[in-house]
Design an enzyme around this catalytic site. Structure first.
Site, PDB file in Angstrom:
ATOM      1  N   LYS A  63      -7.515  -1.336   6.558  1.00 50.10           N
ATOM      2  CA  LYS A  63      -7.876  -1.940   5.719  1.00 50.10           C
ATOM      3  C   LYS A  63      -6.933  -3.216   5.401  1.00 50.10           C
ATOM      4  O   LYS A  63      -7.505  -4.306   5.063  1.00 50.10           O
ATOM      5  CB  LYS A  63      -7.531  -0.941   4.322  1.00 50.10           C
ATOM      6  CG  LYS A  63      -8.719   0.234   3.870  1.00 50.10           C
ATOM      7  CD  LYS A  63      -8.354   0.684   2.696  1.00 50.10           C
ATOM      8  CE  LYS A  63      -7.514   1.502   2.484  1.00 50.10           C
ATOM      9  NZ  LYS A  63      -7.722   2.742   3.164  1.00 50.10           N
ATOM     10  N   ASP A  68     -13.685   3.220   7.184  1.00 50.79           N
ATOM     11  CA  ASP A  68     -12.714   3.813   6.308  1.00 50.79           C
ATOM     12  C   ASP A  68     -13.364   4.453   4.915  1.00 50.79           C
ATOM     13  O   ASP A  68     -12.828   5.539   4.568  1.00 50.79           O
ATOM     14  CB  ASP A  68     -11.527   2.827   5.879  1.00 50.79           C
ATOM     15  CG  ASP A  68     -10.357   3.714   5.140  1.00 50.79           C
ATOM     16  OD1 ASP A  68      -9.859   4.942   5.649  1.00 50.79           O
ATOM     17  OD2 ASP A  68     -10.195   3.332   3.912  1.00 50.79           O
ATOM     18  N   HIS A  97       0.794  -1.292   0.044  1.00 47.95           N
ATOM     19  CA  HIS A  97      -0.141  -0.080   0.027  1.00 47.95           C
ATOM     20  C   HIS A  97       0.840   1.366   0.205  1.00 47.95           C
ATOM     21  O   HIS A  97       2.031   1.273   0.822  1.00 47.95           O
ATOM     22  CB  HIS A  97      -0.860   0.007   1.062  1.00 47.95           C
ATOM     23  CG  HIS A  97      -2.125   0.852   0.926  1.00 47.95           C
ATOM     24  ND1 HIS A  97      -3.396   0.482   0.411  1.00 47.95           N
ATOM     25  CD2 HIS A  97      -2.253   2.329   1.155  1.00 47.95           C
ATOM     26  CE1 HIS A  97      -4.070   1.504   0.380  1.00 47.95           C
ATOM     27  NE2 HIS A  97      -3.657   2.449   0.992  1.00 47.95           N
ATOM     28  N   SER A 151      -6.213   4.435   8.500  1.00 52.85           N
ATOM     29  CA  SER A 151      -6.855   4.404   7.268  1.00 52.85           C
ATOM     30  C   SER A 151      -6.399   3.154   6.686  1.00 52.85           C
ATOM     31  O   SER A 151      -6.963   2.303   6.119  1.00 52.85           O
ATOM     32  CB  SER A 151      -6.869   5.682   6.353  1.00 52.85           C
ATOM     33  OG  SER A 151      -7.375   5.295   5.040  1.00 52.85           O
ATOM     34  N   ARG A 157     -12.388  12.873   4.234  1.00 50.14           N
ATOM     35  CA  ARG A 157     -11.288  13.492   4.509  1.00 50.14           C
ATOM     36  C   ARG A 157     -10.655  14.064   3.090  1.00 50.14           C
ATOM     37  O   ARG A 157     -10.097  15.110   2.888  1.00 50.14           O
ATOM     38  CB  ARG A 157     -10.241  12.466   4.827  1.00 50.14           C
ATOM     39  CG  ARG A 157     -10.078  12.219   6.363  1.00 50.14           C
ATOM     40  CD  ARG A 157      -9.422  10.789   6.642  1.00 50.14           C
ATOM     41  NE  ARG A 157      -8.101  11.138   6.317  1.00 50.14           N
ATOM     42  CZ  ARG A 157      -7.071  10.217   5.702  1.00 50.14           C
ATOM     43  NH1 ARG A 157      -7.634   8.903   5.591  1.00 50.14           N
ATOM     44  NH2 ARG A 157      -5.804  10.484   5.749  1.00 50.14           N
TER      45      ARG A 157
HETATM   46  N1  URA Z   1      -4.142   5.571   1.575  1.00 49.14           N
HETATM   47  C1  URA Z   1      -5.009   5.433   2.265  1.00 49.14           C
HETATM   48  O1  URA Z   1      -5.756   4.302   2.154  1.00 49.14           O
HETATM   49  N2  URA Z   1      -5.216   6.192   3.443  1.00 49.14           N
HETATM   50  C2  URA Z   1      -4.784   7.373   3.428  1.00 49.14           C
HETATM   51  O2  URA Z   1      -5.152   7.944   4.225  1.00 49.14           O
HETATM   52  C3  URA Z   1      -3.572   7.852   2.587  1.00 49.14           C
HETATM   53  C4  URA Z   1      -3.339   6.681   1.549  1.00 49.14           C
END
Ligand code: URA
Length: 434
Positions: free
Chosen positions: A187, A161, A82, A183, A168
């Site tokens: 996930k 999220d 990620h 966040s 956000r």
């Molecule tokens: N990726 C995400 O899933 N969340 C964030 O806040 C920033 C990047």
């Protein structure tokens, strides 16, 4: 305590307890708190911050707002990657099939564009028919049968999220270490993975502008991963200029497909290899970065990764013809150049301005329910270190209508810093933290 009291407490710089955080997250995910109250909570956290324990409670509550997958019946090492968010960052689209082609299992929950940065989900949706809203059952089945699946947060998987991320995006509350860490980690832990490689972006196009801030974010996420029993490696990579040349949804998809065909730009491929190596090392299918790179190289050059991508697209309902004929992705036909006013060398690029210009153009969202136009974007002709002559194209704006160009041109005026001294492109790898 009422949500109003919780917000006042955080506004005044006090520490929240686990129950207060949980009450807010679960109630918001269930639709019991309106968006305007959630945005006040987010702004209070943005301004006042959270300590490590509050961030961990926030992550757990977000994760527990939905289901957590148990992938233990699926054979093989389950791993994901990620990014904390960048401009032109299409690395996940390449790594998903590439690492699956190397034999690992990738259950990927991704997001849409966030702030000035692009999102994997919006890019994949440039493929006509590609479904990113999968049922949990279909997601798990695809990971089991073909080694990879990608979906957006849903009512069943990290719904908190899904809602907080969208909020956000449009309320100026993205660049916050506790909000980014919770966040991403909520996930990733909900996916049921064994290991995770984080790409912590740093520079003018990232949410973290300095190495120090990026390290603090990396440590926060590694710490959460450790406490949740996951193996996590973080790589700090450069975001002082867009990755590759394409910025925008369809045009980035086009560049990602070219990369899977072996024609990716060198900087993009270097980040793909850096992160892919760490994924193979974490899964212990390679003993050294060199051996991992060889495996990745073999899967890419033999087109196994491209074929795996075709399989993923087909499974998720996308038009596979787009892979052979990328004109079907619908990149905007109009191309307006932004030219240099002087001779010299490119010394810097305001990458935030480029990402923001793409959002302003319509390639990202300014309100929560805005429809994104995936055809729009920008293509960089010059990058840091390149020589440029007066009148030469620095970048092109991809649009369908000239009025779009007039609207964003002022944003792009001072994007490039041009000087007489030749500079080296920034090094892509800043630091490895494992
Ligand atoms: N990726 C995400 O899933 N969340 C964030 O806040 C920033 C990047």
């Amino acid at each position: 305590m009422s949500i109003g009291e919780t917000i006042r407490k955080k506004r005044d710089g006090l520490r929240l307890d686990a129950q207060e955080i949980r009450d807010f997250v679960i109630s918001y995910a269930k639709g019991e708190i309106p968006d305007y109250i959630a945005s006040a909570f987010l702004m209070a956290v943005f301004i006042r911050g959270m300590d490590d324990e509050e961030t961990l409670w926030l992550t757990s509550a977000m994760m527990e707002s939905g289901e957590t997958l148990d992938l233990s019946s699926i054979e093989g090492f389950k791993i994901d990657k990620h990014s904390t968010g960048g401009v032109g960052d299409k690395v996940s689209i390449i790594l998903l099939p590439l690492v699956a082609a190397c034999g690992l299992k990738i259950p990927m929950i991704s997001g849409r564009g966030l702030g000035h940065t692009g999102g994997t989900i919006d890019k994949l949706e440039a493929i006509p028919g590609f479904r990113t809203r999968l049922s949990v059952e279909e997601f798990v089945k695809n990971v089991d049968e073909i080694g990879a699946a990608v979906m957006v947060q849903s009512e069943r998987l990290v719904p908190a999220d899904m809602k907080l991320y969208a909020m956000r995006d449009v309320t100026g509350t993205v660049e916050s270490i506790p909000l980014i860490a919770s966040s991403i980690m909520s996930k990733k832990i909900a996916e049921g993975i064994d290991g995770l490689v984080l790409d912590i972006k740093v520079g003018s196009g990232a949410f973290m502008k300095s190495d120090h801030e990026a390290e603090v974010l990396a440590e926060a996420m590694i710490d959460i991963g450790k406490k949740m029993g996951k193996r996590v490696t973080a790589v700090l990579t450069d975001m002082n200029q867009p990755l590759g040349r394409a910025v925008g949804n369809a045009v980035e998809m086009e560049e990602a497909i070219a990369a899977l065909k072996g024609n990716g730009p060198a900087d993009l491929m270097e980040v793909v290899y850096l992160l892919g190596e760490q994924m193979l090392l974490l899964a212990q299918v390679a003993k050294t970065p060199e051996a991992a790179r060889k495996t990745l190289d073999r899967c890419l050059s033999s087109h196994q990764a491209l074929e795996k991508f075709r399989e993923i697209v087909e499974r998720q309902g996308g038009d596979v013809n787009c892979i052979d004929d990328t004109n079907l992705l619908g990149v905007a036909r109009g191309k307006t150049p932004v030219t240099s006013q002087q001779n010299g060398y490119i010394q810097g690029i305001d990458t935030y301005a480029i990402g923001s210009a793409c959002v302003e153009l319509g390639g990202g969202r300014k309100t929560i329910d805005q429809e994104v136009d995936r055809s729009l974007g920008l293509v960089l002709n010059k990058k840091i270190g390149d020589a440029v002559e007066e009148g030469e194209t620095l970048l092109s704006i991809l649009c369908n209508d000239v009025s779009e160009v007039e609207r964003i041109s002022p944003l792009l005026e001072r994007t490039y810093t041009i000087g007489r001294r030749k500079v080296k492109p920034p090094s892509l790898k800043h630091k490895l933290i494992s």
